[in-house]
Write a protein that holds these residues in place. Sequence first.
Motif, PDB file in Angstrom:
ATOM      1  N   GLY A   1      -5.743   2.522   7.032  1.00  0.00           N
ATOM      2  CA  GLY A   1      -6.615   3.181   6.400  1.00  0.00           C
ATOM      3  C   GLY A   1      -7.608   2.469   5.449  1.00  0.00           C
ATOM      4  O   GLY A   1      -7.167   2.410   4.922  1.00  0.00           O
ATOM      5  N   THR A   2      -8.466   2.628   4.856  1.00  0.00           N
ATOM      6  CA  THR A   2      -9.796   2.623   3.333  1.00  0.00           C
ATOM      7  C   THR A   2      -8.947   3.078   3.061  1.00  0.00           C
ATOM      8  O   THR A   2      -9.267   2.375   1.307  1.00  0.00           O
ATOM      9  CB  THR A   2     -11.079   2.450   3.808  1.00  0.00           C
ATOM     10  N   THR A   3      -8.756   3.975   2.922  1.00  0.00           N
ATOM     11  CA  THR A   3      -7.760   4.685   1.805  1.00  0.00           C
ATOM     12  C   THR A   3      -6.599   4.416   1.450  1.00  0.00           C
ATOM     13  O   THR A   3      -6.042   4.364   0.135  1.00  0.00           O
ATOM     14  CB  THR A   3      -7.676   6.541   2.587  1.00  0.00           C
ATOM     15  N   GLY A   4      -5.824   4.078   2.224  1.00  0.00           N
ATOM     16  CA  GLY A   4      -4.621   3.204   1.902  1.00  0.00           C
ATOM     17  C   GLY A   4      -4.743   1.996   0.807  1.00  0.00           C
ATOM     18  O   GLY A   4      -4.174   1.307   0.690  1.00  0.00           O
ATOM     19  N   ALA A   5      -6.240   1.510   1.600  1.00  0.00           N
ATOM     20  CA  ALA A   5      -6.509   0.126   0.795  1.00  0.00           C
ATOM     21  C   ALA A   5      -6.488   0.325  -0.031  1.00  0.00           C
ATOM     22  O   ALA A   5      -6.803  -0.581  -1.619  1.00  0.00           O
ATOM     23  CB  ALA A   5      -7.977  -0.744   1.684  1.00  0.00           C
ATOM     24  N   ILE A   6      -7.649   1.480  -0.514  1.00  0.00           N
ATOM     25  CA  ILE A   6      -7.970   1.497  -2.167  1.00  0.00           C
ATOM     26  C   ILE A   6      -6.771   2.159  -2.693  1.00  0.00           C
ATOM     27  O   ILE A   6      -6.709   1.723  -4.067  1.00  0.00           O
ATOM     28  CB  ILE A   6      -9.434   3.016  -2.017  1.00  0.00           C
ATOM     29  N   GLN A   7      -5.884   3.177  -2.593  1.00  0.00           N
ATOM     30  CA  GLN A   7      -4.978   3.385  -3.205  1.00  0.00           C
ATOM     31  C   GLN A   7      -3.520   2.472  -3.393  1.00  0.00           C
ATOM     32  O   GLN A   7      -2.802   2.647  -4.168  1.00  0.00           O
ATOM     33  CB  GLN A   7      -4.187   4.637  -2.212  1.00  0.00           C
ATOM     34  N   GLY A   8      -4.015   1.718  -2.694  1.00  0.00           N
ATOM     35  CA  GLY A   8      -3.038   0.361  -2.483  1.00  0.00           C
ATOM     36  C   GLY A   8      -1.807   0.800  -2.125  1.00  0.00           C
ATOM     37  O   GLY A   8      -0.554   0.811  -2.872  1.00  0.00           O
ATOM     38  N   THR A   9      -1.650   1.572  -0.869  1.00  0.00           N
ATOM     39  CA  THR A   9      -0.374   2.744  -0.450  1.00  0.00           C
ATOM     40  C   THR A   9      -0.584   1.943   1.467  1.00  0.00           C
ATOM     41  O   THR A   9       0.172   2.969   1.964  1.00  0.00           O
ATOM     42  CB  THR A   9      -0.972   4.303  -0.829  1.00  0.00           C
ATOM     43  N   LEU A  10      -0.764   0.995   1.102  1.00  0.00           N
ATOM     44  CA  LEU A  10      -0.650   0.602   2.733  1.00  0.00           C
ATOM     45  C   LEU A  10       0.166   0.244   3.089  1.00  0.00           C
ATOM     46  O   LEU A  10       1.374  -0.049   2.453  1.00  0.00           O
ATOM     47  CB  LEU A  10      -1.348  -0.810   3.015  1.00  0.00           C
ATOM     48  N   SER A  11       0.503   0.155   4.440  1.00  0.00           N
ATOM     49  CA  SER A  11       2.076  -0.359   5.342  1.00  0.00           C
ATOM     50  C   SER A  11       1.423  -1.687   6.487  1.00  0.00           C
ATOM     51  O   SER A  11       0.735  -2.121   6.741  1.00  0.00           O
ATOM     52  CB  SER A  11       2.464   0.888   6.551  1.00  0.00           C
ATOM     53  N   VAL A  12       2.670  -2.479   5.833  1.00  0.00           N
ATOM     54  CA  VAL A  12       2.474  -3.971   6.628  1.00  0.00           C
ATOM     55  C   VAL A  12       3.400  -4.140   7.853  1.00  0.00           C
ATOM     56  O   VAL A  12       4.688  -3.977   6.948  1.00  0.00           O
ATOM     57  CB  VAL A  12       2.305  -4.798   4.967  1.00  0.00           C
ATOM     58  N   MET A  13       3.254  -4.367   8.775  1.00  0.00           N
ATOM     59  CA  MET A  13       4.349  -5.349   9.846  1.00  0.00           C
ATOM     60  C   MET A  13       4.448  -6.715   9.678  1.00  0.00           C
ATOM     61  O   MET A  13       3.133  -7.081   9.928  1.00  0.00           O
ATOM     62  CB  MET A  13       3.839  -4.147  11.097  1.00  0.00           C
ATOM     63  N   VAL A  14       5.133  -7.113   9.359  1.00  0.00           N
ATOM     64  CA  VAL A  14       4.748  -8.973   8.954  1.00  0.00           C
ATOM     65  C   VAL A  14       5.824  -9.314  10.278  1.00  0.00           C
ATOM     66  O   VAL A  14       6.921  -9.033  10.355  1.00  0.00           O
ATOM     67  CB  VAL A  14       5.423  -9.287   8.086  1.00  0.00           C
ATOM     68  N   GLY A  15       5.486 -10.785  10.647  1.00  0.00           N
ATOM     69  CA  GLY A  15       5.873 -11.020  11.476  1.00  0.00           C
ATOM     70  C   GLY A  15       6.055 -13.172  11.140  1.00  0.00           C
ATOM     71  O   GLY A  15       4.899 -13.342  10.391  1.00  0.00           O
ATOM     72  N   GLY A  16       7.212 -13.233  11.113  1.00  0.00           N
ATOM     73  CA  GLY A  16       7.242 -14.771   9.709  1.00  0.00           C
ATOM     74  C   GLY A  16       9.002 -14.760  10.059  1.00  0.00           C
ATOM     75  O   GLY A  16       9.490 -14.000  10.463  1.00  0.00           O
ATOM     76  N   PRO A  17       9.763 -15.706   9.730  1.00  0.00           N
ATOM     77  CA  PRO A  17      11.189 -16.523   8.588  1.00  0.00           C
ATOM     78  C   PRO A  17      11.409 -15.224   7.887  1.00  0.00           C
ATOM     79  O   PRO A  17      10.231 -15.107   6.347  1.00  0.00           O
ATOM     80  CB  PRO A  17      10.886 -18.145   8.403  1.00  0.00           C
ATOM     81  N   ARG A  18      12.041 -14.991   7.674  1.00  0.00           N
ATOM     82  CA  ARG A  18      13.018 -13.252   6.682  1.00  0.00           C
ATOM     83  C   ARG A  18      12.659 -14.572   5.342  1.00  0.00           C
ATOM     84  O   ARG A  18      12.270 -13.587   4.230  1.00  0.00           O
ATOM     85  CB  ARG A  18      14.486 -13.131   7.017  1.00  0.00           C
ATOM     86  N   ALA A  19      13.085 -15.153   5.330  1.00  0.00           N
ATOM     87  CA  ALA A  19      13.267 -16.083   3.863  1.00  0.00           C
ATOM     88  C   ALA A  19      11.498 -16.322   2.911  1.00  0.00           C
ATOM     89  O   ALA A  19      11.427 -15.988   2.218  1.00  0.00           O
ATOM     90  CB  ALA A  19      14.204 -17.760   3.775  1.00  0.00           C
ATOM     91  N   GLU A  20      10.611 -16.282   3.861  1.00  0.00           N
ATOM     92  CA  GLU A  20       9.629 -16.873   3.751  1.00  0.00           C
ATOM     93  C   GLU A  20       8.636 -15.136   3.364  1.00  0.00           C
ATOM     94  O   GLU A  20       8.429 -14.844   2.608  1.00  0.00           O
ATOM     95  CB  GLU A  20       8.796 -17.677   4.458  1.00  0.00           C
ATOM     96  N   ILE A  21       9.733 -14.124   4.116  1.00  0.00           N
ATOM     97  CA  ILE A  21       8.673 -12.466   3.946  1.00  0.00           C
ATOM     98  C   ILE A  21       9.410 -12.281   2.509  1.00  0.00           C
ATOM     99  O   ILE A  21       8.529 -11.701   1.983  1.00  0.00           O
ATOM    100  CB  ILE A  21       8.919 -12.045   5.429  1.00  0.00           C
ATOM    101  N   GLU A  22      10.596 -12.102   2.734  1.00  0.00           N
ATOM    102  CA  GLU A  22      11.751 -12.496   0.906  1.00  0.00           C
ATOM    103  C   GLU A  22      10.200 -12.827  -0.003  1.00  0.00           C
ATOM    104  O   GLU A  22       9.887 -12.075  -1.109  1.00  0.00           O
ATOM    105  CB  GLU A  22      12.979 -12.805   1.610  1.00  0.00           C
ATOM    106  N   ARG A  23      10.141 -13.850   0.405  1.00  0.00           N
ATOM    107  CA  ARG A  23       9.218 -14.751  -0.721  1.00  0.00           C
ATOM    108  C   ARG A  23       7.499 -14.288  -1.145  1.00  0.00           C
ATOM    109  O   ARG A  23       6.867 -14.223  -2.323  1.00  0.00           O
ATOM    110  CB  ARG A  23       9.027 -16.232  -0.003  1.00  0.00           C
ATOM    111  N   ALA A  24       6.828 -13.849   0.023  1.00  0.00           N
ATOM    112  CA  ALA A  24       6.017 -12.945   0.425  1.00  0.00           C
ATOM    113  C   ALA A  24       5.792 -11.259  -0.214  1.00  0.00           C
ATOM    114  O   ALA A  24       4.295 -10.467  -0.598  1.00  0.00           O
ATOM    115  CB  ALA A  24       5.327 -12.832   1.871  1.00  0.00           C
ATOM    116  N   GLN A  25       7.474 -11.352  -0.616  1.00  0.00           N
ATOM    117  CA  GLN A  25       7.037  -9.535  -1.063  1.00  0.00           C
ATOM    118  C   GLN A  25       6.305  -9.134  -1.742  1.00  0.00           C
ATOM    119  O   GLN A  25       5.386  -7.788  -2.108  1.00  0.00           O
ATOM    120  CB  GLN A  25       8.635  -8.934  -0.950  1.00  0.00           C
ATOM    121  N   PRO A  26       6.419  -9.909  -3.224  1.00  0.00           N
ATOM    122  CA  PRO A  26       5.830  -9.547  -4.706  1.00  0.00           C
ATOM    123  C   PRO A  26       4.582  -9.195  -4.317  1.00  0.00           C
ATOM    124  O   PRO A  26       3.354  -8.337  -4.733  1.00  0.00           O
ATOM    125  CB  PRO A  26       5.910 -10.551  -5.764  1.00  0.00           C
ATOM    126  N   VAL A  27       3.365 -10.429  -3.335  1.00  0.00           N
ATOM    127  CA  VAL A  27       2.602 -10.476  -3.455  1.00  0.00           C
ATOM    128  C   VAL A  27       1.929  -8.685  -2.630  1.00  0.00           C
ATOM    129  O   VAL A  27       0.844  -8.563  -3.107  1.00  0.00           O
ATOM    130  CB  VAL A  27       1.853 -11.615  -2.693  1.00  0.00           C
TER     131      VAL A  27
END
Length: 290
Positions: free
Chosen positions: A119-145
Amino acid sequence: MKTAFVGLGAMGYPMAGHLNTHFKTLVWNRTAEKAHQHSNEFGTVVLDGFAMLQDVDVLFTCLPTTREVIEVLEQVLPYLKKGGLWIDCTSGDPVKSLEVAQRLQAAEVTYLDAPVSGGTTGAIQGTLSVMVGGPRAEIERAQPVLQSFASKVVHVGEVGSGHAVKAVNNMLLAINLLSAGEGLVALAKLGVNLEAALEVINVSSGRSNATQNLIPQRVLTREFPATFALGLLAKDAGIALDVARSSGASTPLFALTESLYKAARDTVGAAEDHTAVVKMLETWNGVVLK
């Protein structure tokens, strides 16, 4: 690393702000004034033309539906950096996401569907949960962002899986909210004190986020703050039903819930907060939950 964020809605606005604290971030919104407001507030750079994307490593989209994502794709495709990532945080359509991924693959760009929850509270606080689909190697690359605005990032499968999980999650939200509303309407008609009833329910097996947070904070107060639109939850319920049907699963409760949210969208109003689905139940029963 250079990033760009397209879509500064209730969720995207604070997400892009968190992103800019770690990475130089360009921002774009259909309403240009909002992008300039974001720049003034967070120090982001306004994306005045899509040609500025040529040296962007990671492009985020956070839009109402996959239709808007495809509209953006048509405009930005010639300017995308080869080897870059497109991370789509839209609560989108898994099937159409595969089509987007295929078009981007031809342009040597990797697409990840990464809808968020919290929700918006999580977005404001920077505490969202993300469910990601795609190649594992690319998801690891995306982790920092992703970790710039999320406290939990979970790889749920191949492209489209993130959107499928998000749709089912939101269907469960829709069911919990509707069932809690029906239960409280019945108790209200009996003259039961609803605050007392919730006090018991919330330490018992019937508790949910709807009974613990949404109904006490939004319905009983009659505030119904416009955070997540009823029309968008109806859209997500439709996607969840499509996911179930495409898998061959028998989900009669999904079908009933989807039809009820469409009715609420059309009678209560698509722009109302999703908790306003309870207003439809109140109208049917001649009571007000307070």
